[in-house]
Motif scaffolding. Structure first.
Motif, PDB file in Angstrom:
ATOM      1  N   THR A  69      57.248  39.101  98.178  1.00 28.25           N
ATOM      2  CA  THR A  69      56.004  39.738  98.604  1.00 28.25           C
ATOM      3  C   THR A  69      55.229  40.274  97.401  1.00 28.25           C
ATOM      4  O   THR A  69      55.810  40.637  96.384  1.00 28.25           O
ATOM      5  CB  THR A  69      56.285  40.898  99.567  1.00 28.25           C
ATOM      6  N   ASP A  70      53.912  40.322  97.547  1.00 25.05           N
ATOM      7  CA  ASP A  70      53.024  40.866  96.516  1.00 25.05           C
ATOM      8  C   ASP A  70      51.809  41.448  97.241  1.00 25.05           C
ATOM      9  O   ASP A  70      50.835  40.754  97.527  1.00 25.05           O
ATOM     10  CB  ASP A  70      52.613  39.768  95.530  1.00 25.05           C
ATOM     11  N   LEU A  71      51.896  42.760  97.545  1.00 26.91           N
ATOM     12  CA  LEU A  71      50.843  43.392  98.346  1.00 26.91           C
ATOM     13  C   LEU A  71      49.486  43.346  97.667  1.00 26.91           C
ATOM     14  O   LEU A  71      48.444  43.395  98.330  1.00 26.91           O
ATOM     15  CB  LEU A  71      51.228  44.839  98.651  1.00 26.91           C
ATOM     16  N   ALA A  72      49.476  43.241  96.348  1.00 26.89           N
ATOM     17  CA  ALA A  72      48.202  43.162  95.626  1.00 26.89           C
ATOM     18  C   ALA A  72      47.522  41.813  95.821  1.00 26.89           C
ATOM     19  O   ALA A  72      46.322  41.674  95.547  1.00 26.89           O
ATOM     20  CB  ALA A  72      48.421  43.430  94.141  1.00 26.89           C
ATOM     21  N   ALA A  73      48.270  40.821  96.278  1.00 29.01           N
ATOM     22  CA  ALA A  73      47.714  39.470  96.425  1.00 29.01           C
ATOM     23  C   ALA A  73      47.645  39.023  97.878  1.00 29.01           C
ATOM     24  O   ALA A  73      47.573  37.830  98.145  1.00 29.01           O
ATOM     25  CB  ALA A  73      48.561  38.494  95.615  1.00 29.01           C
ATOM     26  N   ARG A  74      47.646  39.958  98.824  1.00 31.70           N
ATOM     27  CA  ARG A  74      47.675  39.538 100.218  1.00 31.70           C
ATOM     28  C   ARG A  74      46.315  39.028 100.683  1.00 31.70           C
ATOM     29  O   ARG A  74      45.272  39.428 100.174  1.00 31.70           O
ATOM     30  CB  ARG A  74      48.132  40.691 101.103  1.00 31.70           C
ATOM     31  N   TRP A  75      46.393  38.126 101.670  1.00 29.50           N
ATOM     32  CA  TRP A  75      45.216  37.522 102.299  1.00 29.50           C
ATOM     33  C   TRP A  75      44.296  36.813 101.302  1.00 29.50           C
ATOM     34  O   TRP A  75      43.080  36.814 101.449  1.00 29.50           O
ATOM     35  CB  TRP A  75      44.430  38.565 103.095  1.00 29.50           C
ATOM     36  N   GLN A  76      44.875  36.220 100.297  1.00 28.07           N
ATOM     37  CA  GLN A  76      44.064  35.424  99.369  1.00 28.07           C
ATOM     38  C   GLN A  76      43.777  34.061  99.994  1.00 28.07           C
ATOM     39  O   GLN A  76      44.649  33.467 100.635  1.00 28.07           O
ATOM     40  CB  GLN A  76      44.793  35.235  98.038  1.00 28.07           C
ATOM     41  N   PRO A  77      42.592  33.551  99.817  1.00 20.68           N
ATOM     42  CA  PRO A  77      42.269  32.234 100.384  1.00 20.68           C
ATOM     43  C   PRO A  77      42.982  31.122  99.611  1.00 20.68           C
ATOM     44  O   PRO A  77      43.505  31.361  98.519  1.00 20.68           O
ATOM     45  CB  PRO A  77      40.747  32.138 100.199  1.00 20.68           C
ATOM     46  N   PRO A  78      43.033  29.925 100.154  1.00 23.16           N
ATOM     47  CA  PRO A  78      43.661  28.805  99.441  1.00 23.16           C
ATOM     48  C   PRO A  78      43.045  28.610  98.052  1.00 23.16           C
ATOM     49  O   PRO A  78      41.828  28.691  97.874  1.00 23.16           O
ATOM     50  CB  PRO A  78      43.364  27.602 100.350  1.00 23.16           C
ATOM     51  N   SER A  79      43.916  28.367  97.070  1.00 23.10           N
ATOM     52  CA  SER A  79      43.473  28.215  95.687  1.00 23.10           C
ATOM     53  C   SER A  79      44.470  27.319  94.961  1.00 23.10           C
ATOM     54  O   SER A  79      45.451  26.847  95.545  1.00 23.10           O
ATOM     55  CB  SER A  79      43.390  29.584  94.998  1.00 23.10           C
ATOM     56  N   ALA A  80      44.210  27.097  93.663  1.00 19.34           N
ATOM     57  CA  ALA A  80      45.121  26.277  92.863  1.00 19.34           C
ATOM     58  C   ALA A  80      46.484  26.945  92.732  1.00 19.34           C
ATOM     59  O   ALA A  80      47.515  26.274  92.649  1.00 19.34           O
ATOM     60  CB  ALA A  80      44.514  26.023  91.489  1.00 19.34           C
ATOM     61  N   SER A 128      45.561  38.740 112.190  1.00 16.08           N
ATOM     62  CA  SER A 128      44.735  38.546 110.995  1.00 16.08           C
ATOM     63  C   SER A 128      43.784  37.358 111.141  1.00 16.08           C
ATOM     64  O   SER A 128      43.440  36.708 110.159  1.00 16.08           O
ATOM     65  CB  SER A 128      45.629  38.342 109.763  1.00 16.08           C
ATOM     66  N   LEU A 129      43.366  37.082 112.383  1.00 17.20           N
ATOM     67  CA  LEU A 129      42.492  35.931 112.606  1.00 17.20           C
ATOM     68  C   LEU A 129      41.131  36.105 111.940  1.00 17.20           C
ATOM     69  O   LEU A 129      40.545  35.136 111.442  1.00 17.20           O
ATOM     70  CB  LEU A 129      42.309  35.704 114.112  1.00 17.20           C
ATOM     71  N   GLN A 130      40.618  37.323 111.907  1.00 17.89           N
ATOM     72  CA  GLN A 130      39.321  37.532 111.272  1.00 17.89           C
ATOM     73  C   GLN A 130      39.433  37.585 109.758  1.00 17.89           C
ATOM     74  O   GLN A 130      38.604  37.028 109.041  1.00 17.89           O
ATOM     75  CB  GLN A 130      38.694  38.827 111.794  1.00 17.89           C
ATOM     76  N   ALA A 131      40.464  38.236 109.252  1.00 19.63           N
ATOM     77  CA  ALA A 131      40.613  38.365 107.802  1.00 19.63           C
ATOM     78  C   ALA A 131      41.078  37.063 107.166  1.00 19.63           C
ATOM     79  O   ALA A 131      40.649  36.731 106.045  1.00 19.63           O
ATOM     80  CB  ALA A 131      41.600  39.485 107.468  1.00 19.63           C
ATOM     81  N   ALA A 132      41.954  36.323 107.839  1.00 16.60           N
ATOM     82  CA  ALA A 132      42.515  35.097 107.252  1.00 16.60           C
ATOM     83  C   ALA A 132      42.785  34.082 108.360  1.00 16.60           C
ATOM     84  O   ALA A 132      43.922  33.890 108.777  1.00 16.60           O
ATOM     85  CB  ALA A 132      43.794  35.417 106.485  1.00 16.60           C
ATOM     86  N   TYR A 174      42.955  30.967 108.291  1.00 13.67           N
ATOM     87  CA  TYR A 174      43.778  29.835 107.867  1.00 13.67           C
ATOM     88  C   TYR A 174      45.255  30.051 108.200  1.00 13.67           C
ATOM     89  O   TYR A 174      46.022  29.084 108.312  1.00 13.67           O
ATOM     90  CB  TYR A 174      43.624  29.595 106.362  1.00 13.67           C
ATOM     91  N   LEU A 175      45.671  31.323 108.364  1.00 15.20           N
ATOM     92  CA  LEU A 175      47.068  31.595 108.706  1.00 15.20           C
ATOM     93  C   LEU A 175      47.444  30.991 110.052  1.00 15.20           C
ATOM     94  O   LEU A 175      48.615  30.650 110.287  1.00 15.20           O
ATOM     95  CB  LEU A 175      47.333  33.103 108.718  1.00 15.20           C
ATOM     96  N   ALA A 176      46.497  30.889 110.951  1.00 17.90           N
ATOM     97  CA  ALA A 176      46.747  30.272 112.257  1.00 17.90           C
ATOM     98  C   ALA A 176      46.380  28.793 112.261  1.00 17.90           C
ATOM     99  O   ALA A 176      47.039  27.981 112.918  1.00 17.90           O
ATOM    100  CB  ALA A 176      45.965  31.003 113.347  1.00 17.90           C
ATOM    101  N   LEU A 177      45.328  28.435 111.528  1.00 20.70           N
ATOM    102  CA  LEU A 177      44.855  27.053 111.541  1.00 20.70           C
ATOM    103  C   LEU A 177      45.875  26.085 110.955  1.00 20.70           C
ATOM    104  O   LEU A 177      46.128  25.019 111.513  1.00 20.70           O
ATOM    105  CB  LEU A 177      43.537  26.936 110.769  1.00 20.70           C
ATOM    106  N   ILE A 178      46.500  26.457 109.833  1.00 22.36           N
ATOM    107  CA  ILE A 178      47.392  25.524 109.140  1.00 22.36           C
ATOM    108  C   ILE A 178      48.618  25.173 109.975  1.00 22.36           C
ATOM    109  O   ILE A 178      48.880  23.983 110.212  1.00 22.36           O
ATOM    110  CB  ILE A 178      47.774  26.076 107.752  1.00 22.36           C
ATOM    111  N   PRO A 179      49.411  26.154 110.451  1.00 20.57           N
ATOM    112  CA  PRO A 179      50.556  25.757 111.286  1.00 20.57           C
ATOM    113  C   PRO A 179      50.141  25.114 112.602  1.00 20.57           C
ATOM    114  O   PRO A 179      50.832  24.219 113.107  1.00 20.57           O
ATOM    115  CB  PRO A 179      51.309  27.070 111.518  1.00 20.57           C
ATOM    116  N   GLY A 180      49.005  25.548 113.162  1.00 19.87           N
ATOM    117  CA  GLY A 180      48.533  24.934 114.401  1.00 19.87           C
ATOM    118  C   GLY A 180      48.198  23.467 114.212  1.00 19.87           C
ATOM    119  O   GLY A 180      48.562  22.620 115.037  1.00 19.87           O
ATOM    120  N   ILE A 181      47.509  23.141 113.109  1.00 23.41           N
ATOM    121  CA  ILE A 181      47.162  21.746 112.825  1.00 23.41           C
ATOM    122  C   ILE A 181      48.414  20.917 112.564  1.00 23.41           C
ATOM    123  O   ILE A 181      48.529  19.769 112.999  1.00 23.41           O
ATOM    124  CB  ILE A 181      46.187  21.676 111.629  1.00 23.41           C
ATOM    125  N   LEU A 182      49.391  21.500 111.860  1.00 26.87           N
ATOM    126  CA  LEU A 182      50.623  20.772 111.573  1.00 26.87           C
ATOM    127  C   LEU A 182      51.428  20.496 112.839  1.00 26.87           C
ATOM    128  O   LEU A 182      52.009  19.415 112.993  1.00 26.87           O
ATOM    129  CB  LEU A 182      51.466  21.547 110.561  1.00 26.87           C
TER     130      LEU A 182
END
Length: 288
Positions: free
Chosen positions: A55-66, A250-254, A256-264
């Motif tokens: 875990t890294d609380l300083a980096a939570r809810w970051q959007p997809p990146s490199a 966290s649907l409003q904040a992030a 993608y957390l629901a979209l990615i596993p749902g799509i998979l």
């Protein structure tokens, strides 16, 4: 003059062409490619530099990146790692639950179809009784009395999803037991177990394979639904269904957390269904 071996060889080649033609469609090839990649990534996950728990609380809810391909979750964990390891759990549940359901369904279907009479009626009425109960209600009630976990969910899904396989195998067995070679084996006194094992079961194998393919997708959907309701996989383990459950807050904040596993989940179930349709078409064309 064409010899008998030449004719048999031509028929075998024609059957092979018919059976492989079903897998040449774009949808079947894409489904197979997706499942192969998914399976390889899941198998090789322990060898990859993935850490789904740090875990890294300083980096939570970051959007997809490199750095984080799928972003991070509410605790700053790398979501790509979580999804990969969640896929391992979902596929494990799907495959093992399918194996259990197929084994039970094949045994019940073979016994009912070959024995016939009162035993057939008794087994089929039991199948009808279980099938009349809504599967979600049945699985939830049983799950409440068992400790939630990986093996519990596999046991519950496998124990209550074999009825469709049993019906298919029974119908195939009823047809196969009337074949001349099966009747001759009975006539010369071959034991029932040997007749079923040597003649009926091998010829019913294509039907069993098609039913097993459908069972995997059903098991993955069932596990996802139960985990979403909090009755399936429990922390610290994660599956695609449990990832969906934790993503609700966290649907409003992030989103993608629901979209990615749902799509998979959608792509995996769709791929297994497409593969099952290709197998079914291959079996029908090969037998034509």
């Amino acid at each position: 003059m064409t010899s008998v071996p030449d004719v048999e060889g031509a028929l075998d080649a024609r059957t092979l062409v018919h059976r492989t033609r079903s897998f040449r469609s774009v949808s079947a090839l894409l489904a197979i490619a997706f499942l192969v990649v998914l399976g390889l990534v899941s198998l090789l996950a322990p060898l990859l530099p993935l850490d789904p728990t740090t875990t890294d609380l300083a980096a939570r809810w970051q959007p997809p990146s490199a750095e984080h391909w799928f972003g991070t979750d509410e605790l700053g964990r790398d979501y790509f790692s979580r999804v990969v390891y969640g896929g391992r759990i979902s596929l494990t549940v799907g495959i093992l639950a399918m194996a259990a359901a197929t084994a039970i369904g094949v045994v019940v279907g073979l016994v009912a179809g070959y024995a016939g009479g009162r035993l057939d009626d008794l087994l089929m009425r039991f199948v009808d009784f279980l099938s009349s109960i809504p599967w979600m209600v049945l699985v939830i009630v049983v799950s409440v009395f068992l400790k939630p976990g990986l093996w519990t969910i596999i046991l519950v899904i496998g124990a209550f999803s074999w009825m469709a396989t049993a019906r298919l195998v029974r119908a195939e067995t009823l047809s196969l037991r009337e074949r001349p070679y099966v009747g001759y084996a009975r006539y010369i006194g071959v034991r029932r177990v040997l007749v079923v094992g040597r003649h009926v079961l091998p010829d019913a194998a294509p039907t069993i394979i098609v039913a097993a393919t459908a069972s995997i997708s059903n098991a993955i959907l069932t596990e996802s639904a139960l985990s979403f309701l909090g009755l399936g996989i429990q922390p610290p383990m994660a599956s695609w269904g449990s990832l969906l459950e934790t993503a609700q807050d966290s649907l409003q904040a992030a989103p993608y957390l629901a979209l990615i596993p749902g799509i998979l989940i959608l792509l995996t179930v769709l791929s297994f269904n497409v593969l099952g349709d290709a197998l079914r078409q291959s079996v029908s064309e090969g037998g034509a």
